[in-house]
Scaffold this active site. Structure first.
Site, short mmCIF file in Angstrom:
data_model
loop_
_atom_site.label_atom_id
_atom_site.label_comp_id
_atom_site.label_asym_id
_atom_site.label_seq_id
_atom_site.Cartn_x
_atom_site.Cartn_y
_atom_site.Cartn_z
N GLY A 409 0.81 -1.24 0.11
CA GLY A 409 -0.07 -0.33 0.27
C GLY A 409 0.63 1.56 -0.16
CB SER A 410 0.41 4.66 0.81
OG SER A 410 -0.73 4.87 0.12
CB THR A 411 4.05 1.37 4.13
OG1 THR A 411 3.57 0.13 2.92
CG2 THR A 411 3.46 1.33 5.09
#
Length: 664
Positions: A409-411
């Protein structure tokens, strides 16, 4: 003429018979030794033993005992050596002959080597004179006599402990309660109650009590339970006729908190025994079944000592071979038991995984998989009912999520930023004009659009994109740097290669096929969707590279192992400082505000990974948060929690992480 030929042939036969050499004792012994080396015991008995030896030792006693002893003692490399005398000797006037033989063999207790004087005697059988052995049992084993018994003693090796970085035991040779009944004191009216408490059946208890060896006054073992389950032991022993005794058992003091990484031991199965019996395992051995117990089995288990004894009828014992016991070696980990326990306490009601790592050394301080199970129950013999419940649990407590790879994801965005900054193709001051929540490059994308959560900024630079996790910014940044640069950057971060770690971890992938070959896939991958997959350990290591000024250390699990750089030059110090500043602002000014903890400068990045079949549909969500304390960056922590779609998404993971920091 015919009569003359017949007489000539007859005379020739008489002449040959008269010239035939008489059997010699050394030749007979030489032939016997060959049979001995080939272990042809039946032929040795029938054709070579003296009459007195045959009368003393039947063929069964001679052959079967030798075969059984050689099998039981695991005799290999049998070498019986007889050096035939170089000088010929006249034996016609001799009734007996004695020669030395050397006997060597390898046994389960080591090598046996000795010399023995072998006597042969002259005997006539069926009008034929020959030499025969005066055999005795010491030709099988030294000092063995008729009536003696051969015993094998096993000196069990102690299994090594598994310890944390401070020497705290995570797996140790401890004790357990063994619950049992004494038949003459046990009231069968309590059978069902005992069965329920032990999670077994009355039939099983009845079966144990009816074993052939059982006497009314005997203690009949039923089940072992962990020492931590003292309340259960007390309740059981309050029932008349139920008793307990303490027995040796593998013990896991941290239970569920370390179950997936440490694993457990159990009795060897028939299939495992067939595979391992040549390595010194018995069919009653206890072996590592999972986790580090299995991974370091050879080091932990040690080697049992063995002693071969001859017990005399007098009661005396003669030791003929000894193999010293080799105790198992301890395994000391980089894991911090207290950190592991605290992190588990905050996550135990969740479904997910986490890893904590020292960015400067690569030492892994914690690896968590939840939900978990109690390894003590497995080590002592888990009931079929409880095992089935674990198997049928939809949250899959037996699944080791630590080793799996997930969508980051956005990590992923700080990693994308690091690649762009290091390649020179991302200017942190450059602002993209982004209006609305959806964007596509052009009509060639059809109906596909990248969606962002917040549309508060229309001029979005790197700082803003990280603080508010802007998908569109990173999709455009990825397209601008290009597939080749992005993919090479990922490879520089270790994507597509095995994680150099003592514990097997699934390698991170860029795409299912191995390369990005479409614009949409590139855009999605740059903000952490697409087909990119990472383990939490690799995710933690990657953030470690940002914290450690562009140096990613090789993740370490074994304490004392040499610290090594895994990947270098991933960021300049200047760009690393820039990203660290932005990661702090994600908490102080951005979407991870709930991670703020008094007395700590928490920095990090959230992520939500959508698990769905196609855009426009709904699915489940994994919430991620990678964080560290900038005032004390002793570890970076990555946490992934599953099924957060109805619990605030990644914010839920932030809140669980915050509780950990508040208690640490």
């Amino acid at each position: 003429m015919k009569k003359f030929v017949f007489i000539s042939i007859l005379m020739s036969l008489i002449f040959l018979a008269g010239c035939q050499e008489k059997p010699q004792p050394d030749e007979r012994l030489e032939a016997y030794v060959k049979l001995w080396n080939d272990q042809e015991f039946a032929e040795m008995h029938s054709g070579y033993l003296s009459q007195s030896a045959k009368e003393t030792y039947s063929e069964e006693e001679f052959s079967e005992r030798a075969k059984d002893l050689y099998t039981d003692l695991e005799v290999k490399n049998l070498q019986v050596k007889f050096d035939k005398p170089e000088e010929e000797q006249e034996w016609d006037d001799q009734e007996s002959a004695t020669f030395p033989v050397e006997i060597k063999m390898t046994t389960l207790a080591g090598d046996i080597q000795y010399e023995k004087e072998v006597e042969l005697v002259k005997e006539t059988k069926e009008d034929q004179e020959n030499w025969y052995l005066n055999w005795d049992p010491s030709l099988i084993l030294p000092d063995l006599e008729q009536g003696d018994k051969v015993r094998i003693q096993t000196v069990p090796a102690e299994r090594g402990d598994i310890k944390d970085r401070e020497g705290i035991a995570l797996a140790v040779n401890g004790q357990a309660y063994e619950i049992g009944v004494v038949p003459e004191k046990f009231d069968k009216a309590n059978m069902q109650k005992v069965a329920d408490l032990l999670e077994t059946t009355p039939d099983y208890i009845e079966e144990q009590m009816n074993q052939s060896w059982v006497q009314p006054e005997h203690f009949v073992p039923l089940k072992k339970i962990p020492m931590t389950n003292r309340d259960l032991a007390v309740e059981l022993t309050s029932i008349t006729g139920v008793f307990n005794q303490k027995v040796e058992a593998r013990e896991y003091p941290y239970g569920e908190a370390t179950a997936h990484i440490i694993g457990y031991t159990g009795k060897i199965t028939a299939e495992e025994y067939e595979e391992l019996k040549d390595k010194g395992y018995s069919d009653q051995a206890v072996i590592g079944k999972r986790g580090l117990e299995e991974l370091f089995e050879e080091k932990l288990r040690g080697t049992d000592g063995k002693v071969i004894l001859i017990e005399k009828e007098s009661g005396d014992a003669v030791t003929i071979a000894t193999k010293e016991v080799k105790q198992g070696e301890d395994v000391k980990l980089t894991i911090d038991a207290n950190l592991q326990k605290e992190l588990y306490e905050q996550m135990k009601d969740e479904t997910g995984t986490a890893a904590a790592l020292n960015p400067n050394t690569g030492e892994v301080l914690s690896m968590i998989s939840v939900p978990s199970f109690d390894p003590n129950e497995f080590a002592l013999g888990i009931s079929s009912t409880k095992y089935k419940a674990l198997q049928d649990n939809p949250d899959q407590p037996l699944l080791n999520r630590v080793v799996n790879a997930y969508s980051p994801g956005s990590t992923m965005k700080p990693i994308t930023a690091a690649i762009g900054l290091n390649s020179g193709k991302l200017d942190p001051a450059k602002a993209y004009t982004i209006e609305g929540k959806q964007w596509q490059k052009d009509e060639s994308w059809g109906g596909y659009k990248v969606t962002r959560v917040f549309d508060n900024d229309t001029k979005v630079d790197l700082e803003s994109a990280l603080k508010f996790s802007d998908n569109i910014y990173f999709a455009r940044a990825g397209l601008d740097m290009g597939a080749d640069t992005f993919q090479q950057g990922l490879k520089n971060f270790g994507f597509g290669e095995d994680i150099p770690f003592a514990y097997p971890i699934t390698a991170s992938q860029i795409t299912n096929e191995g390369e990005i070959n479409k614009e949409i896939l590139l855009a999605d991958s740059a903000y952490g969707q697409g087909q990119i997959l990472m383990s939490v350990l690799h995710l933690t290591s990657s953030y470690g590279a940002i914290i450690n000024d562009g140096i990613m250390m090789k993740p370490l699990l074994i304490a004392g192992a040499e610290q090594e750089v895994w990947k270098n030059d991933l960021l300049s110090k200047e760009n690393a400082e820039l990203l660290k500043t932005d990661l702090r602002k994600v908490v102080t000014e951005g979407i991870a505000g709930k991670a703020a903890v008094e007395g700590k400068a928490i920095a990090g990045k959230t992520g939500t990974a959508e698990i769905k079949s196609e855009q426009g549909t709904t699915g489940t969500e994994n919430g991620l948060f990678v964080s560290y304390d900038q005032d004390n960056p002793e570890f970076v922590l990555a946490m992934l929690l599953e099924n957060v779609e109805d619990r605030g998404g990644s914010t839920h993971t932030v809140e669980v992480t915050k509780k950990f920091y508040q208690n640490w």
